[in-house]
Design a protein around this motif. Structure first.
Motif, PDB file in Angstrom:
ATOM      1  N   ARG A  26      -5.668  -8.994   6.239  1.00 39.44           N
ATOM      2  CA  ARG A  26      -7.202  -7.997   6.575  1.00 39.44           C
ATOM      3  C   ARG A  26      -6.863  -7.014   7.486  1.00 39.44           C
ATOM      4  N   HIS A  27      -5.849  -7.291   8.403  1.00 36.61           N
ATOM      5  CA  HIS A  27      -5.166  -6.250   9.358  1.00 36.61           C
ATOM      6  C   HIS A  27      -4.670  -5.070   8.516  1.00 36.61           C
ATOM      7  N   TYR A  28      -3.668  -5.539   7.625  1.00 33.21           N
ATOM      8  CA  TYR A  28      -2.694  -4.550   6.788  1.00 33.21           C
ATOM      9  C   TYR A  28      -3.417  -3.929   5.370  1.00 33.21           C
ATOM     10  N   LYS A  29      -4.661  -4.246   5.360  1.00 37.33           N
ATOM     11  CA  LYS A  29      -5.457  -3.776   4.256  1.00 37.33           C
ATOM     12  C   LYS A  29      -5.427  -2.246   3.906  1.00 37.33           C
ATOM     13  N   PRO A  30      -5.474  -1.513   4.964  1.00 33.83           N
ATOM     14  CA  PRO A  30      -5.327   0.186   4.898  1.00 33.83           C
ATOM     15  C   PRO A  30      -4.085   0.363   4.700  1.00 33.83           C
ATOM     16  N   TYR A  31      -3.027  -0.344   4.900  1.00 35.47           N
ATOM     17  CA  TYR A  31      -1.701  -0.240   4.767  1.00 35.47           C
ATOM     18  C   TYR A  31      -1.323  -0.303   3.287  1.00 35.47           C
ATOM     19  N   ASN A  34      -2.844   2.539   1.180  1.00 37.19           N
ATOM     20  CA  ASN A  34      -2.265   3.541   1.270  1.00 37.19           C
ATOM     21  C   ASN A  34      -0.924   3.690   0.452  1.00 37.19           C
ATOM     22  N   VAL A  35      -0.245   2.597   0.718  1.00 37.99           N
ATOM     23  CA  VAL A  35       1.237   2.460   0.031  1.00 37.99           C
ATOM     24  C   VAL A  35       0.973   2.705  -1.337  1.00 37.99           C
ATOM     25  N   VAL A  36       0.231   1.927  -2.139  1.00 38.84           N
ATOM     26  CA  VAL A  36      -0.249   1.901  -3.478  1.00 38.84           C
ATOM     27  C   VAL A  36      -0.796   3.347  -3.951  1.00 38.84           C
ATOM     28  N   GLY A  37      -1.529   3.804  -3.205  1.00 34.81           N
ATOM     29  CA  GLY A  37      -2.029   5.229  -3.647  1.00 34.81           C
ATOM     30  C   GLY A  37      -1.023   6.375  -3.653  1.00 34.81           C
ATOM     31  N   HIS A  38      -0.194   6.136  -2.517  1.00 37.45           N
ATOM     32  CA  HIS A  38       1.131   6.942  -2.311  1.00 37.45           C
ATOM     33  C   HIS A  38       2.132   6.707  -3.523  1.00 37.45           C
ATOM     34  N   ILE A  39       2.382   5.463  -3.884  1.00 37.48           N
ATOM     35  CA  ILE A  39       3.300   5.329  -5.015  1.00 37.48           C
ATOM     36  C   ILE A  39       2.784   5.666  -6.300  1.00 37.48           C
ATOM     37  N   CYS A  40       1.250   5.399  -6.473  1.00 37.96           N
ATOM     38  CA  CYS A  40       0.744   5.834  -7.676  1.00 37.96           C
ATOM     39  C   CYS A  40       0.486   7.457  -7.818  1.00 37.96           C
ATOM     40  N   PHE A  73       9.524  -5.462   8.668  1.00 30.08           N
ATOM     41  CA  PHE A  73       8.599  -6.170   7.730  1.00 30.08           C
ATOM     42  C   PHE A  73       8.023  -5.060   6.854  1.00 30.08           C
ATOM     43  N   LEU A  74       7.381  -4.208   7.270  1.00 32.92           N
ATOM     44  CA  LEU A  74       6.643  -3.132   6.545  1.00 32.92           C
ATOM     45  C   LEU A  74       7.194  -2.360   5.800  1.00 32.92           C
ATOM     46  N   ASN A  75       8.542  -2.060   5.973  1.00 34.84           N
ATOM     47  CA  ASN A  75       9.548  -1.394   5.057  1.00 34.84           C
ATOM     48  C   ASN A  75       9.970  -2.304   3.662  1.00 34.84           C
ATOM     49  N   TYR A  76       9.958  -3.534   4.364  1.00 31.60           N
ATOM     50  CA  TYR A  76      10.495  -4.712   3.395  1.00 31.60           C
ATOM     51  C   TYR A  76       9.338  -4.585   2.451  1.00 31.60           C
ATOM     52  N   ALA A  77       8.184  -4.766   2.618  1.00 30.81           N
ATOM     53  CA  ALA A  77       6.886  -5.046   2.114  1.00 30.81           C
ATOM     54  C   ALA A  77       6.755  -3.821   1.069  1.00 30.81           C
ATOM     55  N   TYR A  78       7.073  -2.593   1.567  1.00 31.92           N
ATOM     56  CA  TYR A  78       6.811  -1.364   0.730  1.00 31.92           C
ATOM     57  C   TYR A  78       7.915  -1.509  -0.616  1.00 31.92           C
TER      58      TYR A  78
END
Length: 237
Positions: A26-31, A34-40, A73-78
């Motif tokens: 829930r905390h990282y939902k915006p992240y 945003n990541v998916v939109g950036h990649i797509c 973590f966030l870079n790994y998740a990306y």
């Protein structure tokens, strides 16, 4: 979320605390969106298929992330989200050629075309993502993360060329290479005694130098050979 708090949360989740997992997502939902939109490279919503794929990858990042290896973590998740979306676009490309245009509305065709274009843009980075993960694993043994390299790379082209020359010179000393790989420490004293390089110069560019050496030791990382370059912006994501 602070790094220490995030690590504590990840530990709790690995112990089976599903409530903490829900809170983290829930905390990282915006992240994630945003990541998916950036990649797509287009607008997506939480209900988009691509976002669902991103959420699954984010969950896997939670389960597989090892906080004690110096990664972010966030870079790994990306990287995991990017890799899964690349696979998704690849499958969509195969599916596109099995469907007749007459069977779909113009909207459906536009959606498939957009996905195919995203695939074409992403497939070139598929191998790169894999190589980055492998390199990041190697660098973590030296307490170096791939994400920090840009801030540690030399600012001037002449200096970057010099560091690459030093790296090429270093790998000629096989015993020093073995020591570097086995002990995960750059043998500054031994190397400078055999060459005219100053210890201060080596230490100043140590992280960048080790990265270049790792890449030169793995010629199979073909994408990284062009990813790390001597031109403007020597390391970029």
């Amino acid at each position: 979320m602070e790094s220490s708090k995030l690590n504590e949360t990840l530990i709790e989740i690995k112990k089976g605390n599903d409530l903490e997992r829900e809170r983290l997502i829930r905390h990282y939902k915006p992240y994630i969106i945003n990541v998916v939109g950036h990649i797509c490279k287009r607008y997506v919503t939480w209900s988009s298929d691509e976002t669902s794929i991103g959420l699954i990858a984010f969950n896997r990042a939670i389960d597989t992330f090892e906080y004690d290896k110096g990664r972010i973590f966030l870079n790994y998740a990306y990287l995991l989200v990017q890799r899964d979306l690349i696979d998704y676009f690849r499958k969509q490309k195969r599916h596109l050629y099995t469907i007749s245009n007459d069977d779909h509305s113009e909207h459906d065709q536009a959606e498939m075309k957009a996905s195919l274009e995203s695939y074409q843009q992403s497939i070139n980075t598929s191998a790169l993502v894999e190589e980055i993960l492998e390199l990041d694993e190697k660098l973590s043994k030296f307490n170096i993360s791939f994400e920090e390299l840009e801030s540690h790379s030399p600012k001037h082209r002449k200096t970057r060329i010099k560091v690459m020359e030093i790296a090429s010179e270093f790998i000629k000393h096989h015993d020093l290479v073995d020591r570097l790989v086995e002990k995960n420490v750059f043998p500054v004293a031994s190397f400078t005694k055999r060459t005219r390089h100053r210890p201060k110069s080596i230490e100043r560019h140590r992280k960048y130098l080790i990265t270049i050496i790792m890449i030169q030791l793995h010629p199979e990382w073909r994408q990284l050979s062009t990813f790390v370059q001597v031109g403007p912006g020597s390391v970029k994501i």
